[in-house]
Write a protein that holds these residues in place. Structure first.
Motif, PDB file in Angstrom:
ATOM      1  N   ILE A  87       0.986  -1.077  -0.088  1.00 56.16           N
ATOM      2  CA  ILE A  87      -0.186  -0.097   0.004  1.00 56.16           C
ATOM      3  C   ILE A  87       0.860   1.279  -0.174  1.00 56.16           C
ATOM      4  N   VAL A  88       0.422   2.008  -0.750  1.00 57.55           N
ATOM      5  CA  VAL A  88       1.314   3.545  -0.996  1.00 57.55           C
ATOM      6  C   VAL A  88       0.394   4.592  -0.565  1.00 57.55           C
ATOM      7  N   LEU A  89       0.685   5.453   0.222  1.00 56.75           N
ATOM      8  CA  LEU A  89       0.022   6.410   0.769  1.00 56.75           C
ATOM      9  C   LEU A  89       0.596   7.855   0.357  1.00 56.75           C
ATOM     10  N   PHE A  90      -0.498   8.554  -0.595  1.00 50.55           N
ATOM     11  CA  PHE A  90      -0.026   9.629  -0.906  1.00 50.55           C
ATOM     12  C   PHE A  90      -0.644  10.947  -0.300  1.00 50.55           C
ATOM     13  N   ASP A  91       0.114  11.887  -0.315  1.00 46.18           N
ATOM     14  CA  ASP A  91      -0.559  13.227   0.405  1.00 46.18           C
ATOM     15  C   ASP A  91       0.331  14.413  -0.222  1.00 46.18           C
ATOM     16  N   PHE A  92      -0.469  15.613  -0.677  1.00 45.03           N
ATOM     17  CA  PHE A  92       0.484  16.858  -1.071  1.00 45.03           C
ATOM     18  C   PHE A  92       1.242  16.275  -2.314  1.00 45.03           C
ATOM     19  N   GLY A  93       0.970  15.401  -3.049  1.00 45.59           N
ATOM     20  CA  GLY A  93       1.852  14.974  -4.042  1.00 45.59           C
ATOM     21  C   GLY A  93       3.034  14.295  -3.895  1.00 45.59           C
TER      22      GLY A  93
END
Lengths: 256, 402
Positions: free
Chosen positions: A222-228
């Motif tokens: 699982i990969v978590l993205f935030d603000f690019g």
């Protein structure tokens, strides 16, 4: 479905099929992807999570060239993604994509929707393409709808057709861009079930979604993205049970 | 499927029929025309106006007017000064078209059938007109027989589908060759073509040739390549910024000055080219509107499947875009069909041009009302056929019920 890799080999030892190095993208002055690096192994199921506007959809769309990026490089199935149309088309042949809003072709029957690309891009004879299409419709559970038009189907059925259409090109990689976000609650399950069986079949998958239980169930990583940016990645249990980053904890506390 | 159980028939409540509206003529009149003082006054006022208009029109059409001018010049109005001894070539053209119409209505039924029956109706009316010469009646009867025969063949053998389509495709060149001769028959110069024949030819040529040009310009205007885009924009805006009559004058009067004496281009061809170029610019804007109505997802889905630009346009985008703008396109074509009457100003004798010539003939002084009414009637019939075909096409392609 895939002949060219051996599912017996453990995930860590397989080769990378998608390699993204330091992808940077701007919409005008807005920096939407910041140094995103991600490699995906053959047969791996990667689920991308993150709040809306975090750049996860934009990222998945750069992989098959639907979005341009300004810095960094992407290699898909050994083909470097460049501005060259023939490279982009070669990559698109190997990547199937499923969209949030289905994007079926409303003026064609379900069968035509599915057979169009195999006939014209893969140059298959019509009979072969149709046989393959009917098998795929069987697999997604709606063989009886082959001669209807997309407008006559429910949202869940349309999305399953969209999955069959992408699979008809026999891609090595499947990209799912929020496949259940536009669906009524009672139809989400039928689509997720199809994606789950697909994940078990050994095809490489990148999935952007908001369905946490589904993510935990199917994802290898699982990969978590935030603000690019990629904030954290790991196996479902690492990420859900022992999040390391503060923003991951915050995100999970808001969602779960 | 499990979610269908909720609205299956078992749980449906007992049905109640909707209330029947009670209708009688008197009841309808009272409800719609005399429901209040205001409505009663309006009904009486407008009733009187309509009565006077209808009465005077009928009075004029049947008693006061002199239709002899149409009777005497019927041939001129329809085919202009096309020589009498070569008229059989025009009839052959019509028979070929009748064959195709008959076949098409047999194969596809529906709209084609309606239009063909309508044409037969017109033929029969013309046959019954008292002043029509014997020869014309025979030719028209042959046409009707041909339509019926081809219709019967078409209903039985649908394998003629492709042949019929090819036939329609070849129709225009065959007609042009037949009419002008081109060495096979005696040459008939376009200066002798006229009347409704010329109107129809200019309109058909403009419509057929402007279509591919318009599609290319529309796509060109959305191109990412700046040169193609600016050429398309420049062309479209130039043509749309100039009145049609100016384009016709340029084609008729200025072109010979530019080209010199070395190249001779036929007057009718010039008018056709002018109309084609003009129509293409407007058509391009209509089609561009259609292209813009296609959601971005359709482009992306086509691209994601690996379709190249040509396949994407031909299979996904254009079919949807053209379908969306059928009403606008047919509107434009009807407009162009009527605008062909402008060629009268640059000296060609189309239906209206012939009409004006007839009026200025001292033998038919004071008959402009009759002539103009006849011209208007012919345009009315054909424009209505076009818009009827468009409405049927929209329905059968399901525009607006996506």
């Amino acid at each position: 479905m895939l002949e060219n890799f051996n599912a017996e080999i453990p995930l860590e030892e397989r080769e990378d099929i998608v390699i993204c190095n330091n992808i940077n993208k701007w919409f005008g002055n807005l920096h939407v992807l910041k140094d995103v690096s991600l490699s995906v192994k053959q047969g791996e199921v990667v689920v991308i999570l993150g709040p809306s506007g975090s750049g996860k959809s934009t990222f998945i769309r750069t992989v098959n060239g639907l979005e341009e990026f300004q810095k960094g490089d992407i290699t898909v199935d050994g083909i470097p993604l460049s501005n060259d149309v023939s490279d982009i088309e070669a990559i698109r042949k190997e990547t199937g994509m499923v969209f949030q809003s289905f994007n079926l072709f409303p003026h064609m029957t379900i069968l035509k929707n599915i057979t169009l690309a195999p006939i014209w891009v893969r140059k298959w004879p019509k009979a072969k393409a149709e046989k393959n299409a009917l098998e795929l419709l069987e697999r997604v559970g709606i063989p009886e709808q082959a001669h209807k038009y997309p407008g006559q189907l429910s949202g869940g059925q349309q999305q399953r057709v969209a999955i069959a259409r992408a699979l008809a090109m026999q891609p090595k990689i499947m990209l799912f861009d929020e496949p259940t976000s536009a669906l009524d609650p009672e139809m989400i399950k039928e689509v997720l079930d199809v994606i789950k069986t697909l994940a078990g079949s050994g095809i490489t998958m990148l999935v952007v979604t908001h369905e946490m239980n589904f993510a935990r169930e199917v994802a290898d990583r699982i990969v978590l993205f935030d603000f690019g940016e990629i904030i954290e990645m790991g196996t479902p249990s690492e990420l859900f049970d022992n999040p390391k980053h503060e923003r991951t904890k915050l995100f999970l506390s808001q969602i779960l | 499927m499990e979610h269908n159980v909720l609205n299956s028939n078992k749980h449906e409540p007992t049905k109640v029929a909707p209330p029947r509206p009670t209708t009688s003529v008197l009841g309808w009149l009272k409800a719609n025309l005399f429901s209040s003082w205001m409505n009663t006054i309006l009904t009486i006022v407008f009733g009187t106006i309509v009565f006077v208009l209808v009465k005077n029109s009928i009075d004029w059409i049947f008693f006061k007017s002199d239709w002899y001018v149409i009777v005497a010049n019927f041939k001129l109005l329809i085919v202009g000064q096309y020589p009498n001894e070569e008229l059989w070539r025009v009839w052959i053209c019509l028979i070929l078209i009748s064959v195709l119409m008959g076949l098409s209505s047999g194969i596809w039924k529906g709209t084609m059938g309606h239009l063909t029956s309508f044409m037969m109706g017109i033929y029969i009316i013309i046959i019954c007109l008292p002043f029509i010469i014997f020869e014309t009646r025979v030719w028209l009867l042959i046409n009707i027989a041909v339509i019926v025969a081809a219709f019967l063949i078409g209903t039985k053998q649908s394998k003629f589908k492709i042949a019929t389509l090819i036939g329609w495709g070849l129709m225009l060149p065959i007609v042009i060759v037949l009419l002008s001769g081109f060495g096979v028959f005696n040459h008939v110069g376009t200066n002798l073509w006229g009347g409704f024949l010329l109107t129809l030819l200019i309109a058909v040529v403009a419509i057929i040739f402007s279509f591919p040009l318009g599609v290319l310009l529309a796509i060109g205007r959305r191109s990412k390549l700046p040169i193609i885009r600016y050429i398309s924009i420049g062309y479209i805006e130039l043509i749309r910024g100039v009145p049609l009559i100016t384009i016709l004058f340029v084609a008729q009067l200025m072109l010979p000055l530019f080209l010199g004496d070395s190249i001779e281009i036929d007057n009718v061809v010039r008018a056709m080219v002018g109309f084609t170029l003009f129509t293409a610019a407007y058509l391009a804007e209509n089609i561009r509107g259609g292209l813009q109505s296609i959601p971005r997802g359709q482009f992306e889905a086509a691209e994601a499947l690996g379709l190249n630009a040509t396949f994407k346009m031909t299979f996904i985008i254009l079919p949807q875009a053209l379908r969306a703008v059928i009403p606008a396109m047919v509107g434009l074509f009807i407009g162009i069909f009527k605008d062909t009457s402008l060629v009268a100003i640059v000296g060609l004798t189309d239906l209206l041009g012939i009409g004006k010539n007839i009026i200025s003939n001292p033998a038919f002084l004071g008959t402009q009302m009759e002539v103009f009414l006849f011209v208007a009637l012919v345009f009315l019939i054909f424009c209505n056929m076009m818009s009827y075909a468009s409405r049927r096409l929209e329905n059968s392609l399901g525009v607006g019920k996506r």
